[in-house]
Enzyme design. Sequence first.
Site, PDB file in Angstrom:
ATOM      1  N   GLY A  50     -12.248 -41.668 -36.563  1.00  0.00           N
ATOM      2  CA  GLY A  50     -10.851 -41.841 -36.178  1.00  0.00           C
ATOM      3  C   GLY A  50     -10.674 -42.934 -35.139  1.00  0.00           C
ATOM      4  CB  ILE A  92     -14.371 -39.350 -43.066  1.00  0.00           C
ATOM      5  CG1 ILE A  92     -14.911 -38.611 -41.823  1.00  0.00           C
ATOM      6  CG2 ILE A  92     -14.147 -38.382 -44.222  1.00  0.00           C
ATOM      7  CD1 ILE A  92     -13.952 -37.570 -41.260  1.00  0.00           C
TER       8      ILE A  92
END
Length: 285
Positions: free
Chosen positions: A210, A207
Amino acid sequence: MPIDPARALAAEPRTAEISWDHRDVQLYHLGLGAGIPATDPGELRYTLESGLHVLPAFVTVAGGGKGIAGGLSGPGLDIDLTAVLHGGQTVRLHRPVPPVGTAVSSTRVAAVYDKGKAAVLVLRTEASDAEGPLWTNDAQIFVRGEGGFGGERGPATRTELPGREPDKTVERYVREDQALLYRLSGDLNPLHADPEFAARAGFDRPILHGLCTYGMTLKAVVDTLLGGEPARVTSYTTRFTGVVFPGETLRIRLWAEDGRRVRAAVGAVERDDAPVLADTVVEHH
């Protein structure tokens, strides 16, 4: 209990001297997708050392971005890192960040909140140079399974979006190699690069960081509504609500308010605008 709030709050700050130069800033900007098109004057302000502007979100990686990792290993904290989630981020700028600098960075636990099933740590990093304070950087860290100790719940962070259409909506593609490039600014967590590690963490594939989404969103705000002037930003806060996968597209909706504030909401286009950033506010002058 692995978290001793009183001891954590009373601990002495961890201090370190940090430094950065134009190469660190340029690498960070490239990790956010800057430089496309490569000869665009608006992009050159982020990629060319002459006349280099610094996006304020750079402070989250200045000096290698070690404040969070160091803060989680302080007195009163015995934390299983697999239970840790980055819940939110706030940066307050005391003056524009120079493209080359040296500062003293001080990190401490500023607050411990009890959310019932989780504890929330606010790790505060303050940086100053010879001319005075530069920035204050707060990371809100959720620690699952560590709540229920009878502490304060903490302030509400939810904000309502304006009841009208966005003033601007922009889309930003996340390149397949973007996490690999962004991690070179300091966050080498294998979750963002190693498919086997990501699978063990419950994800189909690595991923995006953030804080990379955080930086990309600020760049979109600056480029779209602030005339390409990062120095106008005085604070920037967000709450992380979902993951982003390399190869996806961010849809960034922006609302300008009172000439001093921009609200943003960010979703992943390919997953029906699944929210990834919420309660996002950029204060500016």
